[in-house]
Design a protein around this motif. Structure first.
Motif, PDB file in Angstrom:
ATOM      1  N   ASP A   6       0.873  -1.182   0.000  1.00  0.00           N
ATOM      2  CA  ASP A   6       0.000   0.000   0.000  1.00  0.00           C
ATOM      3  C   ASP A   6       0.904   1.224   0.000  1.00  0.00           C
ATOM      4  O   ASP A   6       1.209   1.783   1.054  1.00  0.00           O
ATOM      5  CB  ASP A   6      -0.876  -0.036   1.256  1.00  0.00           C
ATOM      6  N   ASN A  28      -3.649   5.316  -3.336  1.00  0.00           N
ATOM      7  CA  ASN A  28      -4.849   6.136  -3.153  1.00  0.00           C
ATOM      8  C   ASN A  28      -4.399   7.580  -3.263  1.00  0.00           C
ATOM      9  O   ASN A  28      -3.180   7.849  -3.264  1.00  0.00           O
ATOM     10  CB  ASN A  28      -5.549   5.822  -1.822  1.00  0.00           C
ATOM     11  N   LEU A  31      -1.692   8.650  -0.760  1.00  0.00           N
ATOM     12  CA  LEU A  31      -0.353   8.067  -0.968  1.00  0.00           C
ATOM     13  C   LEU A  31       0.337   8.694  -2.175  1.00  0.00           C
ATOM     14  O   LEU A  31       1.537   8.953  -2.162  1.00  0.00           O
ATOM     15  CB  LEU A  31      -0.475   6.549  -1.159  1.00  0.00           C
ATOM     16  N   LYS A  83      -9.695   2.186  -9.040  1.00  0.00           N
ATOM     17  CA  LYS A  83     -10.296   2.186  -7.703  1.00  0.00           C
ATOM     18  C   LYS A  83     -11.472   3.158  -7.665  1.00  0.00           C
ATOM     19  O   LYS A  83     -11.337   4.323  -8.053  1.00  0.00           O
ATOM     20  CB  LYS A  83      -9.250   2.648  -6.672  1.00  0.00           C
ATOM     21  N   PHE A 129     -11.653  -1.742   4.968  1.00  0.00           N
ATOM     22  CA  PHE A 129     -10.618  -1.006   5.705  1.00  0.00           C
ATOM     23  C   PHE A 129     -10.632  -1.442   7.172  1.00  0.00           C
ATOM     24  O   PHE A 129     -11.280  -0.829   8.017  1.00  0.00           O
ATOM     25  CB  PHE A 129     -10.879   0.488   5.596  1.00  0.00           C
ATOM     26  N   ARG A 132      -9.155   1.174  10.016  1.00  0.00           N
ATOM     27  CA  ARG A 132      -9.967   2.338  10.358  1.00  0.00           C
ATOM     28  C   ARG A 132     -11.188   1.933  11.217  1.00  0.00           C
ATOM     29  O   ARG A 132     -11.672   2.707  12.022  1.00  0.00           O
ATOM     30  CB  ARG A 132     -10.414   3.066   9.087  1.00  0.00           C
ATOM     31  N   ALA A 163      -7.521  -4.207   3.563  1.00  0.00           N
ATOM     32  CA  ALA A 163      -6.796  -2.935   3.478  1.00  0.00           C
ATOM     33  C   ALA A 163      -6.829  -2.196   4.815  1.00  0.00           C
ATOM     34  O   ALA A 163      -7.487  -2.641   5.754  1.00  0.00           O
ATOM     35  CB  ALA A 163      -7.425  -2.067   2.386  1.00  0.00           C
ATOM     36  N   SER A 164      -6.084  -1.081   4.862  1.00  0.00           N
ATOM     37  CA  SER A 164      -5.976  -0.333   6.114  1.00  0.00           C
ATOM     38  C   SER A 164      -5.394  -1.238   7.199  1.00  0.00           C
ATOM     39  O   SER A 164      -5.860  -1.302   8.325  1.00  0.00           O
ATOM     40  CB  SER A 164      -7.341   0.204   6.559  1.00  0.00           C
ATOM     41  N   ARG A 166      -2.787  -2.353   9.903  1.00  0.00           N
ATOM     42  CA  ARG A 166      -1.988  -1.590  10.865  1.00  0.00           C
ATOM     43  C   ARG A 166      -0.808  -2.377  11.438  1.00  0.00           C
ATOM     44  O   ARG A 166       0.125  -1.734  11.951  1.00  0.00           O
ATOM     45  CB  ARG A 166      -2.888  -1.145  12.029  1.00  0.00           C
ATOM     46  N   THR A 183      -3.187  -5.832   1.680  1.00  0.00           N
ATOM     47  CA  THR A 183      -2.318  -4.746   1.244  1.00  0.00           C
ATOM     48  C   THR A 183      -1.870  -3.963   2.462  1.00  0.00           C
ATOM     49  O   THR A 183      -2.662  -3.746   3.384  1.00  0.00           O
ATOM     50  CB  THR A 183      -2.998  -3.826   0.215  1.00  0.00           C
TER      51      THR A 183
HETATM   52  O1  G3P Z   1      -5.010   2.410   0.502  1.00  0.00           O
HETATM   53  C1  G3P Z   1      -6.145   1.894   1.090  1.00  0.00           C
HETATM   54  C2  G3P Z   1      -5.977   1.664   2.575  1.00  0.00           C
HETATM   55  O2  G3P Z   1      -5.035   0.636   2.770  1.00  0.00           O
HETATM   56  C3  G3P Z   1      -5.523   2.885   3.328  1.00  0.00           C
HETATM   57  O3  G3P Z   1      -5.606   2.596   4.681  1.00  0.00           O
HETATM   58  O4  G3P Z   1      -6.258   3.525   6.882  1.00  0.00           O
HETATM   59  O5  G3P Z   1      -3.845   3.227   6.312  1.00  0.00           O
HETATM   60  O6  G3P Z   1      -5.158   5.032   5.182  1.00  0.00           O
HETATM   61  P1  G3P Z   1      -5.184   3.655   5.808  1.00  0.00           P
END
Ligand code: G3P
Length: 230
Positions: A6, A28, A31, A83, A129, A132, A163-164, A166, A183
């Motif tokens: 990501d 995104n 990024l 996307k 996500f 989040r 995704a998202s 951590r 990712t």
């Molecule tokens: O790119 C999509 C997602 O992985 C972004 O997650 O919460 O880290 O911004 P986040």
């Protein structure tokens, strides 16, 4: 399970690719903005390095605009996946782009009902996500479990792209649940590799090896022949 990075940072992407660790990349607008480079050349360069799916997010709210951008993005490189956000307009754009054989990654998914609609719109990937949700005391991995069950019930072909992410346990849990892809930022990928017992074990092996007398450690110095026949 496939692993995507990501990131839109080419240094990170090249490093992760060199490990043989990644199968694709997700980006995104946040990024991409971090890199401060021209959008299309950057994404084209990423495609050249990754040689796998590269998600490129549309930057408007209406279906017509997403469809227009999605067609242009898809023409940039065969590896591009468009996307679109999980909104009514995003679903409309997903349906139309999918009808045109353009792969769509439906992003910003936060519920099982949203994921059901992404699959019905023909999404190639759906991006729940998890981080989040966890950030607001939700159950990110519980969402993955629910989506996996729903998709299995109806043989939906949409791939679950967690995704998202951590931390490493998100990745481990995603794999245990049978998600198709996770990712993650480079820092999380890096943390997947590192373990203190591995480092300590290697140190011990090499310290013990150093104690062996040199006479016991000789081996052929000449380059081995193409096939050492001895
Ligand atoms: O790119 C999509 C997602 O992985 C972004 O997650 O919460 O880290 O911004 P986040």
């Amino acid at each position: 399970m496939k692993i995507f990075l990501d990131s839109a940072n080419l240094t990170e992407i090249r490093e992760a690719k060199a490990w043989g660790a990644i199968d694709g990349v997700t980006t995104n607008p946040t990024l991409v903005a971090k890199e401060g480079r021209e959008f299309f050349p950057l994404l084209k360069e990423i495609c050249g390095v990754v040689q796998g799916p590269v998600s490129m997010e549309t930057t408007c709210r209406d279906a017509e605009g997403m469809i227009r951008e999605g067609r242009v993005f898809a023409a940039l490189d065969p590896h591009i996946v468009v996307k679109c956000p999980l909104t009514k307009e995003g679903l409309r754009a997903t349906r139309q782009l999918t009808n045109e054989q353009i792969r769509v990654n439906v992003t910003l998914c936060f519920s099982a009902s949203q994921a059901l609609l992404a699959a019905k719109a023909g999404a190639c990937f759906v991006s729940p996500f998890v981080g989040r949700l966890d950030d607001i005391s939700g159950d990110g991995m519980g969402l993955i479990r629910d989506i996996k069950a729903i998709y299995a019930n109806y043989a939906f072909s949409t791939q679950i792209l967690v995704a998202s992410v951590r931390h490493p346990m998100h990745v481990v849990e995603a794999a245990k649940l049978g998600a198709d892809i996770a990712t993650m930022p480079f820092a999380v990928l890096d943390a997947l590799v590192t373990h203190p017992l591995t480092a300590a074990g290697l140190d011990r092996f090499l310290q013990d090896w150093e104690r062996l007398p040199a006479s016991a450690k000789t081996w052929k110095t000449a380059e081995p022949s193409a096939r050492d026949t001895r």
